[in-house]
Design a protein around this motif. Structure first.
Motif, mmCIF file in Angstrom:
data_model
loop_
_atom_site.group_PDB
_atom_site.id
_atom_site.type_symbol
_atom_site.label_atom_id
_atom_site.label_comp_id
_atom_site.label_asym_id
_atom_site.label_seq_id
_atom_site.Cartn_x
_atom_site.Cartn_y
_atom_site.Cartn_z
ATOM 1 N N ASP A 72 -76.399 -31.734 1.496
ATOM 2 C CA ASP A 72 -75.388 -30.784 1.942
ATOM 3 C C ASP A 72 -75.430 -30.809 3.462
ATOM 4 O OD1 ASP A 72 -73.956 -28.529 2.770
ATOM 5 O OD2 ASP A 72 -74.502 -27.384 1.003
ATOM 6 N N ASN A 73 -74.493 -31.487 4.077
ATOM 7 C CA ASN A 73 -74.513 -31.639 5.534
ATOM 8 C C ASN A 73 -74.329 -30.305 6.249
ATOM 9 O OD1 ASN A 73 -74.933 -34.421 5.478
ATOM 10 N ND2 ASN A 73 -72.744 -34.859 5.374
ATOM 11 N N ALA A 74 -73.561 -29.419 5.675
ATOM 12 C CA ALA A 74 -73.339 -28.116 6.308
ATOM 13 C C ALA A 74 -74.624 -27.295 6.378
ATOM 14 C CB ALA A 74 -72.268 -27.343 5.552
ATOM 15 N N LYS A 75 -75.499 -27.515 5.407
ATOM 16 C CA LYS A 75 -76.759 -26.761 5.361
ATOM 17 C C LYS A 75 -77.959 -27.609 5.761
ATOM 18 C CE LYS A 75 -75.162 -23.604 1.751
ATOM 19 N NZ LYS A 75 -75.420 -23.036 0.401
ATOM 20 N N ASN A 76 -77.708 -28.851 6.186
ATOM 21 C CA ASN A 76 -78.797 -29.747 6.608
ATOM 22 C C ASN A 76 -79.905 -29.809 5.554
ATOM 23 O OD1 ASN A 76 -77.736 -30.534 9.163
ATOM 24 N ND2 ASN A 76 -78.327 -28.537 9.968
ATOM 25 N N THR A 77 -79.490 -29.979 4.321
ATOM 26 C CA THR A 77 -80.431 -29.964 3.209
ATOM 27 C C THR A 77 -80.244 -31.206 2.341
ATOM 28 O OG1 THR A 77 -80.426 -27.542 3.175
ATOM 29 C CG2 THR A 77 -81.227 -28.651 1.207
ATOM 30 N N VAL A 78 -81.367 -31.755 1.898
ATOM 31 C CA VAL A 78 -81.338 -32.890 0.982
ATOM 32 C C VAL A 78 -82.046 -32.478 -0.304
ATOM 33 C CG1 VAL A 78 -83.458 -33.907 1.934
ATOM 34 C CG2 VAL A 78 -81.815 -35.351 0.727
ATOM 35 N N PHE A 79 -81.525 -32.983 -1.413
ATOM 36 C CA PHE A 79 -82.047 -32.637 -2.728
ATOM 37 C C PHE A 79 -82.482 -33.906 -3.469
ATOM 38 C CE2 PHE A 79 -80.453 -28.381 -2.355
ATOM 39 C CZ PHE A 79 -79.255 -28.505 -1.658
ATOM 40 N N LEU A 80 -83.408 -33.735 -4.381
ATOM 41 C CA LEU A 80 -83.788 -34.824 -5.276
ATOM 42 C C LEU A 80 -83.893 -34.248 -6.681
ATOM 43 C CD1 LEU A 80 -84.559 -37.854 -5.403
ATOM 44 C CD2 LEU A 80 -86.946 -37.112 -5.396
ATOM 45 N N GLN A 81 -82.932 -34.590 -7.522
ATOM 46 C CA GLN A 81 -82.960 -34.186 -8.923
ATOM 47 C C GLN A 81 -83.727 -35.246 -9.694
ATOM 48 O OE1 GLN A 81 -81.741 -31.347 -10.510
ATOM 49 N NE2 GLN A 81 -82.844 -32.170 -12.285
ATOM 50 N N MET A 82 -84.806 -34.835 -10.329
ATOM 51 C CA MET A 82 -85.671 -35.767 -11.039
ATOM 52 C C MET A 82 -85.634 -35.444 -12.535
ATOM 53 S SD MET A 82 -88.909 -35.953 -8.414
ATOM 54 C CE MET A 82 -89.376 -34.243 -8.680
ATOM 55 N N ASN A 83 -85.130 -36.363 -13.308
ATOM 56 C CA ASN A 83 -85.044 -36.203 -14.762
ATOM 57 C C ASN A 83 -85.921 -37.241 -15.448
ATOM 58 O OD1 ASN A 83 -83.087 -34.174 -14.371
ATOM 59 N ND2 ASN A 83 -81.422 -35.677 -14.436
ATOM 60 N N SER A 84 -86.194 -37.006 -16.716
ATOM 61 C CA SER A 84 -87.000 -37.936 -17.520
ATOM 62 C C SER A 84 -88.282 -38.324 -16.784
ATOM 63 C CB SER A 84 -86.186 -39.195 -17.856
ATOM 64 O OG SER A 84 -85.001 -38.865 -18.555
ATOM 65 N N LEU A 85 -88.959 -37.329 -16.279
ATOM 66 C CA LEU A 85 -90.164 -37.580 -15.489
ATOM 67 C C LEU A 85 -91.257 -38.210 -16.330
ATOM 68 C CD1 LEU A 85 -90.036 -34.397 -13.297
ATOM 69 C CD2 LEU A 85 -90.236 -36.727 -12.417
ATOM 70 N N GLU A 86 -92.013 -39.092 -15.697
ATOM 71 C CA GLU A 86 -93.095 -39.827 -16.327
ATOM 72 C C GLU A 86 -94.391 -39.540 -15.588
ATOM 73 O OE1 GLU A 86 -91.746 -43.786 -15.755
ATOM 74 O OE2 GLU A 86 -90.061 -43.616 -17.177
ATOM 75 N N PRO A 87 -95.531 -39.692 -16.248
ATOM 76 C CA PRO A 87 -96.811 -39.471 -15.549
ATOM 77 C C PRO A 87 -96.930 -40.317 -14.287
ATOM 78 C CG PRO A 87 -97.180 -39.583 -17.902
ATOM 79 C CD PRO A 87 -95.729 -39.937 -17.690
ATOM 80 N N GLU A 88 -96.308 -41.491 -14.281
ATOM 81 C CA GLU A 88 -96.360 -42.366 -13.103
ATOM 82 C C GLU A 88 -95.605 -41.789 -11.906
ATOM 83 O OE1 GLU A 88 -97.464 -44.303 -16.641
ATOM 84 O OE2 GLU A 88 -95.518 -43.363 -16.201
ATOM 85 N N ASP A 89 -94.818 -40.766 -12.126
ATOM 86 C CA ASP A 89 -94.104 -40.117 -11.031
ATOM 87 C C ASP A 89 -94.982 -39.091 -10.305
ATOM 88 O OD1 ASP A 89 -91.286 -40.068 -13.216
ATOM 89 O OD2 ASP A 89 -91.593 -41.423 -11.510
#
Length: 123
Positions: A72-89
């Protein structure tokens, strides 16, 4: 100077989801590329995903199709949506931003890292 505040890490079971956020604050700056990196115990820090100011994205092969980076450039924010997480993550996830600022009319660039947020995937 830029301050980065990360949030959203935690413990999740395999197959679960988490959403990381990284908010940048400061003055006299514009953020160019933003991204997420991670470092597991005993391993080097590695790229997870990046996004340019215009929205172009790049992902590590290991997370393609499971993780989504956005900003969100207006809020200077970056997101990371993480799905199907694995132990290796499992790792400490770090936010990284490239800043553009002007001094005496000339452009300069530098890089800032967040403090890291722990993501643990375990049953």
């Amino acid at each position: 100077q830029v301050q980065l505040v990360e949030s959203g890490g935690g413990l999740v079971q395999p197959g679960g989801s988490l959403r990381l956020s990284c908010a940048a604050s400061g003055s006299n700056f514009r953020l160019n590329a933003m991204g997420w990196y991670r470092q597991a115990p005993g391993k080097q820090r590695e790229l997870v995903a990046t996004v340019t100011r215009g929205g172009s994205t790049n992902y590590a092969d290991s997370v393609k199709g499971r993780f989504t980076i956005s900003r969100d450039n207006a809020k200077n924010t970056v997101f990371l949506q993480m799905n199907s997480l694995e132990p290796e993550d499992t790792a400490v996830y770090y936010c990284k931003v490239d800043r553009i600022y002007y001094s005496a009319g000339y452009p300069y660039t530098d890089v800032y890292w967040g403090q890291g947020t722990q993501v643990t995937v375990s049953s």
